[in-house]
Design a protein around this motif. Structure first.
Motif, mmCIF file in Angstrom:
data_model
loop_
_atom_site.group_PDB
_atom_site.id
_atom_site.type_symbol
_atom_site.label_atom_id
_atom_site.label_comp_id
_atom_site.label_asym_id
_atom_site.label_seq_id
_atom_site.Cartn_x
_atom_site.Cartn_y
_atom_site.Cartn_z
ATOM 1 N N ASP A 1 -44.584 -31.160 11.977
ATOM 2 C CA ASP A 1 -44.326 -29.809 11.476
ATOM 3 C C ASP A 1 -44.498 -28.805 12.613
ATOM 4 O OD1 ASP A 1 -44.180 -27.373 10.229
ATOM 5 O OD2 ASP A 1 -45.589 -27.870 8.627
ATOM 6 N N PRO A 2 -43.405 -28.316 13.213
ATOM 7 C CA PRO A 2 -43.521 -27.351 14.309
ATOM 8 C C PRO A 2 -44.274 -26.086 13.916
ATOM 9 C CG PRO A 2 -41.308 -28.272 14.230
ATOM 10 C CD PRO A 2 -41.996 -28.714 12.987
ATOM 11 N N ALA A 3 -44.122 -25.625 12.670
ATOM 12 C CA ALA A 3 -44.844 -24.427 12.228
ATOM 13 C C ALA A 3 -46.341 -24.676 12.208
ATOM 14 C CB ALA A 3 -44.350 -24.003 10.846
ATOM 15 N N ALA A 4 -46.759 -25.855 11.729
ATOM 16 C CA ALA A 4 -48.182 -26.194 11.717
ATOM 17 C C ALA A 4 -48.719 -26.326 13.136
ATOM 18 C CB ALA A 4 -48.399 -27.495 10.947
ATOM 19 N N LEU A 5 -47.892 -26.847 14.052
ATOM 20 C CA LEU A 5 -48.299 -26.957 15.448
ATOM 21 C C LEU A 5 -48.517 -25.570 16.048
ATOM 22 C CD1 LEU A 5 -48.784 -28.554 18.041
ATOM 23 C CD2 LEU A 5 -46.301 -28.636 18.373
ATOM 24 N N ARG A 6 -47.593 -24.652 15.797
ATOM 25 C CA ARG A 6 -47.742 -23.286 16.311
ATOM 26 C C ARG A 6 -48.992 -22.620 15.741
ATOM 27 N NH1 ARG A 6 -42.089 -23.344 15.465
ATOM 28 N NH2 ARG A 6 -42.352 -22.300 13.438
#
Length: 262
Positions: free
Chosen positions: A238-243
């Motif tokens: 999940d790129p959003a969770a990574l950010r």
């Protein structure tokens, strides 16, 4: 983005004809479960404990790569696979190659930290770090097994912008703590995902521990093999969770490299 980790034992192989039945089956299942990327163990094309890896070694664009490329294209899934690479001047490397879902080679990495006398006897360490490739807007990095046990290697990837670290592995007993604790710590301290795909069963003197997992930057483990049997694990990146995790945990921004340059 959904990825799959193939925890498996060695497959039959002969010179020029690596065992690919298990890989093809895993790619088919991974695609059916919505995965865009399949990660396999260290030296997955040949097995780890080879009497003479040179007999099965091939260049990066050899017959093994061609076979994996066909499988990737057929199922529309990228594949990271391990193999003994015949390099320049005949040097032998313990390598991992990432093939895109279109069948094109995206990146090739040679293990930089060799483990134990067996690897030191047969392989030449690589000298390039980090090695990366982009897929579906996500930056993937490559390491192999023992490499991930060095925080410097993982941090080099983090500083270069790696989002997901792919780590084909041949972790042996009694070192289960690497998979259970250290891999998770690496994901947190360098704020990236670590996809850790291990072998199972015995090969020669080596007893492989399984415990394949995906470790997330927030310290959670979205998926881990329940035991030491064969498994195909599927989980989402999940790129959003990574950010969001990087904003909460600004380890990279708060570094003071002038104090610990060596």
């Amino acid at each position: 983005m959904r990825i799959a980790l193939h925890q498996t034992r060695s497959q039959p192989r002969t010179p020029g004809a690596p065992g690919l039945t298990a890989l093809e089956n895993a790619a088919r299942e991974a695609a059916a479960r919505g995965a865009r990327l399949l990660v396999t163990p260290e030296l997955s094309l040949t097995g780890y404990a080879l009497p003479d890896p040179a007999q099965l070694a091939e260049p990066a664009q050899g017959p093994g790569a061609a076979a994996v490329s066909r499988i990737a294209r057929q199922h529309g899934v990228a594949i990271a696979y391990g193999y003994p690479e015949r390099g320049e001047g005949g040097a032998l490397h313990n390598s991992v190659q990432l093939i895109g879902p279109d069948g094109a080679a995206r990146a090739n990495y040679r293990k930089t930290h060799l483990y134990g006398p067996y690897e030191a006897e047969h392989y030449t360490p690589g000298d390039q770090l980090p090695v990366q490739a982009e897929l579906d807007g996500i930056r993937f990095g490559l390491l192999i097994c023992y490499d991930v046990e060095f925080p410097e290697a993982v941090r080099a990837h983090a500083l270069a912008g790696t989002d997901v670290l792919l780590v084909p592995t041949a972790l042996m007993r009694p070192y289960e703590t690497v998979a259970e604790t250290l891999v998770v710590a690496r994901a947190v301290e360098s704020q990236l995902y670590v996809a850790y795909a291990n072998r199972v069963d015995r090969e020669g003197e080596f007893d492989f521990a399984g415990l394949s997992c995906l470790a997330a930057p927030d310290g959670t483990v979205p998926v881990r093999a329940a035991g030491s049997g064969e498994a195909l694990l599927v989980a989402d990146i999940d790129p959003a969770a990574l950010r969001a995790s990087r904003e909460r945990n600004p380890y990279l921004a708060d570094r003071r490299p002038e104090l610990y340059a060596h």
